[in-house]
Design an enzyme around this catalytic site. Structure first.
Site, PDB file in Angstrom:
ATOM      1  N   ALA A 199     -69.416 -31.842  16.176  1.00 18.33           N
ATOM      2  CA  ALA A 199     -68.900 -32.152  17.287  1.00 18.33           C
ATOM      3  C   ALA A 199     -69.452 -33.337  17.323  1.00 18.33           C
ATOM      4  O   ALA A 199     -70.502 -34.611  17.306  1.00 18.33           O
ATOM      5  CB  ALA A 199     -70.049 -31.559  18.133  1.00 18.33           C
ATOM      6  N   GLY A 219     -69.896 -28.507  13.123  1.00 14.57           N
ATOM      7  CA  GLY A 219     -68.500 -28.428  12.790  1.00 14.57           C
ATOM      8  C   GLY A 219     -67.773 -28.674  11.846  1.00 14.57           C
ATOM      9  O   GLY A 219     -66.699 -27.862  11.589  1.00 14.57           O
ATOM     10  N   GLU A 232     -68.264 -25.924   9.307  1.00 18.91           N
ATOM     11  CA  GLU A 232     -68.242 -24.678   9.163  1.00 18.91           C
ATOM     12  C   GLU A 232     -66.214 -24.472   9.399  1.00 18.91           C
ATOM     13  O   GLU A 232     -65.799 -24.082   9.090  1.00 18.91           O
ATOM     14  CB  GLU A 232     -68.198 -25.030  10.670  1.00 18.91           C
ATOM     15  CG  GLU A 232     -69.014 -24.673  11.417  1.00 18.91           C
ATOM     16  CD  GLU A 232     -70.293 -24.331  12.894  1.00 18.91           C
ATOM     17  OE1 GLU A 232     -70.664 -23.317  12.594  1.00 18.91           O
ATOM     18  OE2 GLU A 232     -69.997 -24.596  13.517  1.00 18.91           O
ATOM     19  N   GLU A 260     -76.993 -29.349  13.240  1.00 16.97           N
ATOM     20  CA  GLU A 260     -77.560 -28.366  14.825  1.00 16.97           C
ATOM     21  C   GLU A 260     -78.510 -28.104  15.417  1.00 16.97           C
ATOM     22  O   GLU A 260     -79.369 -29.471  16.454  1.00 16.97           O
ATOM     23  CB  GLU A 260     -76.500 -27.038  15.184  1.00 16.97           C
ATOM     24  CG  GLU A 260     -74.823 -27.464  14.490  1.00 16.97           C
ATOM     25  CD  GLU A 260     -74.400 -27.020  13.502  1.00 16.97           C
ATOM     26  OE1 GLU A 260     -73.021 -27.068  13.285  1.00 16.97           O
ATOM     27  OE2 GLU A 260     -75.194 -27.188  12.278  1.00 16.97           O
TER      28      GLU A 260
END
Length: 262
Positions: free
Chosen positions: A76, A121, A124, A144
């Site tokens: 992100a 992310g 992911e 994170e």
């Protein structure tokens, strides 16, 4: 379908779309930010993935996801001016959830081509693909907790299932922990490693090989793969039976009576 948000004025498109025969390639294109996921990038990715899955007979036989300029994604974009604004974070979160749902429901296999970093992310997104091809020196991580967040796209679940609880714990809990592609390949979270710089070519060649198969059988195969991982043996065999009959009917085959009835 809701139009995607546009990139800020003066910036190139944050996502590049390419179609070569039956293989589509989506490239995260924010090299100045190591392809960090801005609101505009997530909106465009959400939009383009849904377009590809809605094309019916014109849908690709396989999809490759990659990043520009030698890196997959650093996760992100925490430097967006409105990063901490809850309403804007909700918009990004909605796009993110739709991206993962669309990948899970895509009627074709999805291959990640990873170079450089796949963090947060970005990791992911890679693990949401059916196959991961990575440069040997690619680095994977979950930072994170260090930026006031927790993973929200299934990475911890995927890592525990594909590579084991130990590596998931290392990546989640140890600050700055990065795991190389060759280690994840040994553990089963990366399907193929290649010399650095070769991931995209290898992923596209693999996607072309896969896409050459019967579309009905390919769709049944990827759905079976995605649905079976969390089931016990009895339930998984039931899922297999259902997809076997679905593929047989879609391909207009004449299944042997010895296989029984659905």
């Amino acid at each position: 379908m809701t139009p995607p948000e546009t990139a800020p004025e003066g910036e190139p498109s944050p996502l590049l779309v390419e179609r070569n025969g039956r293989v589509a390639t989506l490239t995260l294109n924010r090299p100045h930010r190591r392809n960090a996921m801005s609101t505009a990038l997530l909106g465009r990715l959400d939009h383009e993935l849904r377009k590809l899955t809605d094309q019916g007979g014109e849908a690709p036989g396989a999809l490759v996801l990659t990043g520009a300029a030698g890196t997959f994604s650093s996760g992100a974009d925490t430097r967006e001016p409105d990063w901490r604004d809850l309403s804007r974070r909700a918009v990004r979160r909605a796009h993110f959830r739709t991206v993962f749902a669309t990948l899970h429901e895509a009627p074709f296999p999805v291959v990640a081509a990873v170079e450089g970093y796949a963090l947060g992310g970005g990791l992911e997104l890679a693990l949401a693909c059916d196959l991961v091809v990575a440069g040997e020196g690619a680095l994977f991580g979950l930072p994170e907790l260090g930026v006031g967040a927790v993973p929200g796209g299934g990475a911890v679940h995927s890592l525990v299932r594909r590579a084991g609880r130990g590596v998931a714990a290392r990546m989640l809990l140890i600050p700055g922990e990065r795991v190389r592609a060759d280690e994840l390949a040994r553990l089963g979270a990366v399907e193929r490693t290649v010399p650095d710089g070769g991931a995209l070519a290898e992923a596209q060649a693999l996607a072309a090989s896969v896409a050459a198969g019967d579309p009905a059988l390919l769709e049944a195969g990827v759905r079976l793969l995605r649905d079976s991982g969390h089931l016990d043996r009895t339930a998984a065999l039931g899922v297999e039976n259902g997809y076997w009959w679905q593929a047989a009917s879609a391909a207009n085959r004449d299944p042997s009576p010895s296989f029984g009835q659905p």
